[in-house]
Design a protein around this motif. Structure first.
Motif, PDB file in Angstrom:
ATOM      1  N   ALA A   1     -31.535  19.132 -48.038  1.00 30.12           N
ATOM      2  CA  ALA A   1     -31.841  18.575 -49.353  1.00 30.12           C
ATOM      3  C   ALA A   1     -31.666  17.060 -49.364  1.00 30.12           C
ATOM      4  O   ALA A   1     -32.504  16.327 -49.907  1.00 30.12           O
ATOM      5  N   MET A   2     -30.600  16.566 -48.757  1.00 31.06           N
ATOM      6  CA  MET A   2     -30.367  15.120 -48.734  1.00 31.06           C
ATOM      7  C   MET A   2     -31.434  14.409 -47.906  1.00 31.06           C
ATOM      8  O   MET A   2     -31.911  13.325 -48.277  1.00 31.06           O
ATOM      9  N   ARG A   3     -31.843  14.986 -46.802  1.00 34.08           N
ATOM     10  CA  ARG A   3     -32.902  14.371 -45.994  1.00 34.08           C
ATOM     11  C   ARG A   3     -34.212  14.317 -46.766  1.00 34.08           C
ATOM     12  O   ARG A   3     -34.939  13.310 -46.742  1.00 34.08           O
ATOM     13  N   GLY A   4     -34.534  15.409 -47.471  1.00 36.46           N
ATOM     14  CA  GLY A   4     -35.756  15.412 -48.261  1.00 36.46           C
ATOM     15  C   GLY A   4     -35.723  14.375 -49.363  1.00 36.46           C
ATOM     16  O   GLY A   4     -36.735  13.697 -49.635  1.00 36.46           O
ATOM     17  N   LEU A   5     -34.577  14.201 -50.007  1.00 33.87           N
ATOM     18  CA  LEU A   5     -34.461  13.200 -51.072  1.00 33.87           C
ATOM     19  C   LEU A   5     -34.640  11.791 -50.517  1.00 33.87           C
ATOM     20  O   LEU A   5     -35.349  10.957 -51.109  1.00 33.87           O
ATOM     21  N   LEU A   6     -34.010  11.497 -49.369  1.00 36.75           N
ATOM     22  CA  LEU A   6     -34.102  10.150 -48.800  1.00 36.75           C
ATOM     23  C   LEU A   6     -35.519   9.853 -48.306  1.00 36.75           C
ATOM     24  O   LEU A   6     -35.996   8.719 -48.422  1.00 36.75           O
TER      25      LEU A   6
ATOM     26  N   ARG B   1     -32.045  20.665 -55.838  1.00 40.17           N
ATOM     27  CA  ARG B   1     -31.583  19.778 -56.922  1.00 40.17           C
ATOM     28  C   ARG B   1     -30.076  19.897 -57.116  1.00 40.17           C
ATOM     29  O   ARG B   1     -29.383  18.905 -57.372  1.00 40.17           O
ATOM     30  N   ARG B   2     -29.568  21.110 -56.987  1.00 43.55           N
ATOM     31  CA  ARG B   2     -28.129  21.318 -57.164  1.00 43.55           C
ATOM     32  C   ARG B   2     -27.321  20.587 -56.095  1.00 43.55           C
ATOM     33  O   ARG B   2     -26.237  20.049 -56.382  1.00 43.55           O
ATOM     34  N   TRP B   3     -27.859  20.528 -54.855  1.00 44.54           N
ATOM     35  CA  TRP B   3     -27.111  19.892 -53.772  1.00 44.54           C
ATOM     36  C   TRP B   3     -27.058  18.374 -53.907  1.00 44.54           C
ATOM     37  O   TRP B   3     -26.058  17.756 -53.521  1.00 44.54           O
ATOM     38  N   VAL B   4     -28.100  17.757 -54.435  1.00 46.03           N
ATOM     39  CA  VAL B   4     -28.157  16.289 -54.434  1.00 46.03           C
ATOM     40  C   VAL B   4     -27.735  15.683 -55.766  1.00 46.03           C
ATOM     41  O   VAL B   4     -27.620  14.453 -55.872  1.00 46.03           O
ATOM     42  N   ALA B   5     -27.508  16.516 -56.792  1.00 50.26           N
ATOM     43  CA  ALA B   5     -27.191  15.978 -58.119  1.00 50.26           C
ATOM     44  C   ALA B   5     -25.928  15.130 -58.097  1.00 50.26           C
ATOM     45  O   ALA B   5     -25.857  14.074 -58.733  1.00 50.26           O
ATOM     46  N   GLY B   6     -24.918  15.581 -57.367  1.00 49.39           N
ATOM     47  CA  GLY B   6     -23.672  14.816 -57.317  1.00 49.39           C
ATOM     48  C   GLY B   6     -23.840  13.454 -56.672  1.00 49.39           C
ATOM     49  O   GLY B   6     -23.207  12.474 -57.085  1.00 49.39           O
TER      50      GLY B   6
END
Length: 513
Positions: free
Chosen positions: A293-298, A243-248
């Motif tokens: 983290a970004m791959r998981g979010l997308l 969560r910390r990595w993708v919040a921005g």
């Protein structure tokens, strides 16, 4: 003292000259001796007038005479009160009377109370402080501060229901500026009083401001982390890390009139620009976490219909690079750390046991802090470790580790510890050390040994490389380190120089079977 007339026809006249000689031998000043003999002469005449004999004289009789002198003179400290105590000592030294044992002035930490709204709570505070292991002097000083608070509240017309942070602040300010009796220490002691008041419910915890309505980005983060924990089985710690990595990235997305994030402009190029910008200054491992983290979010955004295509494969990983070799203190440096602990003190016994435990069993600081007395199984020589990710490990208990623990538990651990943690604080409150406290122990010993900055985690590397150097396998090192996956332990394979040396082809020889 020739002008002192002690030749009276009374029952104690025989003791007048011995008293004078005793005063002289006791190095009492001439003036004080003269007044003492005069006071004794008057007391002797009073005894004779009451028809008492020398065998009837005791401390009660002398105290009765002193009280009568107070009433007669109107003074709180007449001559009899000042000089007859010397007469008591003289008569006791010559066997005429037996002195009462001194009255104990100990109040078991209870201060003098002046009828305030917190008087009963002050008595409970004393027991609470003693139960927490505070020193007797600290118990008295904190309880006196609470007693002054109670008295001050009574003078202000305040009751228990008026207790709040503002009232405590006004009390501390009044203690600092009082002209009659200033108590600047109240500013320090009130901190402990506040802890007691909060623990007993007499003081309500500070009210937090009402939470603000979450932004659209925060709402989406909550949905995503809930999906990771419930559907993917991810731990709460790892979910918070991603969560910390993708919040921005989510904070940069636009919002429509319905407070929904607009994903129309999101593509692989935009995400790669964010990853490159956000990863600046971070290590290779951290940048890999960012990409994951970004791959998981997308992927989740595609599954939930927020984007119309899967673009996680287009997110580029950082340039590959060989991670640094694990580096830990050498065996000599570890011995220097152990030697820096002063085993003549409880703190030294505790610190020595911590260093030996970490360097031999490769424990994390948090695992050392979580170690409880019930986790030590002495009968079968093992201990239970509560590891990372709620894993429970069972490790053997080497003899040197066991001996260090025994030395600490027998002579170093406080007897009044408030919980069953193995390693506790040595100052109240006597609760278990935190992971930061364990790390601080290692750092303190390293500074004392002249080794500079040494982190507790570095001792894990020392233990792992020692296993491989002794002929152990990566599987054994993995079990010792508590790694969930073997590939995490693979980095230590490059430190096993003995095994790697066998793979090197001699100069001039063609590689082959």
């Amino acid at each position: 003292m020739a002008d002192v007339d002690v030749n009276r026809a009374d029952v104690l006249e025989a003791w007048a000259e011995p008293l004078e000689a005793w005063l002289t031998d006791s190095a009492i000043s001439e003036g004080r001796s003269r007044r003492t003999v005069l006071a004794f002469s008057r007391f002797s005449a009073w005894v004779t007038g009451r028809g008492l004999g020398a065998e009837d004289v005791n401390e009660d009789v002398i105290d009765e005479y002193v009280d009568l002198e107070r009433q007669r003179s109107g003074s709180r400290v007449p001559a009899a009160a000042q000089y007859l105590p010397l007469v008591k000592r003289f008569l006791a030294a010559h066997g005429v009377l037996v002195l009462r044992p001194p009255l104990s002035r100990r109040r078991d930490g209870r201060p003098r109370l002046r009828e305030g709204p917190l008087d009963e709570a002050v008595l409970d505070l004393v027991g609470w402080l003693q139960g927490q292991g505070y020193a007797a002097g600290t118990v008295v000083s904190v309880a006196c501060t609470a007693a002054r608070l109670s008295s001050w509240m009574a003078a202000q017309g305040s009751g228990v229901q008026d207790l709040d942070a503002a009232l405590l602040a006004r009390f501390v300010a009044s203690q600092a500026r009082s002209r009659r009796r200033r108590h600047p220490s109240s500013a320090r002691r009130i901190v402990t009083v506040r802890k007691f008041l909060l623990a007993t419910g007499l003081l309500a915890p500070p009210s937090l401001p009402p939470p603000e309505a979450p932004t659209p980005a925060e709402q989406l983060l909550q949905e995503w982390t809930a999906h990771l924990c419930t559907q993917r089985g991810v731990s709460r710690g790892w979910a918070n890390e991603t969560r910390r990595w993708v919040a921005g990235f989510l904070a940069e997305l636009a919002v429509d009139s319905d407070r929904n994030l607009i994903w129309d402009g999101v593509d692989a190029a935009a995400v790669n620009r964010y990853v490159a910008r956000q990863g600046q200054g971070y290590s290779l491992a951290s940048r890999r976490h960012l990409v994951s983290a970004m791959r998981g979010l997308l992927d989740w955004a595609f599954l939930t219909g927020r984007v119309n295509c899967s673009m996680s494969a287009g997110i580029l990983r950082p340039a590959p690079a060989a991670p640094a070799l694990p580096h830990g203190p050498t065996t000599v440096q570890v011995q220097a750390l152990i030697a820096a602990a002063d085993t003549s003190t409880p703190a030294g016994l505790r610190d020595r046991a911590i260093v030996i435990l970490i360097s031999r069993l490769a424990l994390r600081a948090g695992e050392v802090a979580a170690l409880g007395l019930d986790d030590l199984h002495w009968h079968d020589g093992r201990l239970v470790i509560h590891g990372k990710g709620e894993r429970v490990l069972t490790l053997p208990l080497p003899s040197d580790v066991g001996q260090a623990l025994v030395d600490y538990l027998r002579d170093g651990r406080p007897a009044g510890a408030a919980d069953r943690a193995v390693f506790t604080r040595l100052r109240p409150p006597l609760v278990g050390l935190s992971s930061k406290g364990v790390s601080g122990v290692v750092a303190h010993l390293a500074a004392g040994a002249g080794l500079g900055t040494v982190h507790a985690h570095a001792l894990r590397h020392t233990a792992a490389t020692a296993v491989l150097a002794a002929g152990g396998s990566l599987i054994e090192a993995r079990e010792l380190l508590g790694h969930a996956r073997t590939d995490t332990t693979m980095v230590y394979a490059r430190t096993d120089l003995v095994a790697l040396r066998e793979l090197v082809t001699s100069w001039g020889k063609v590689p082959g079977p």
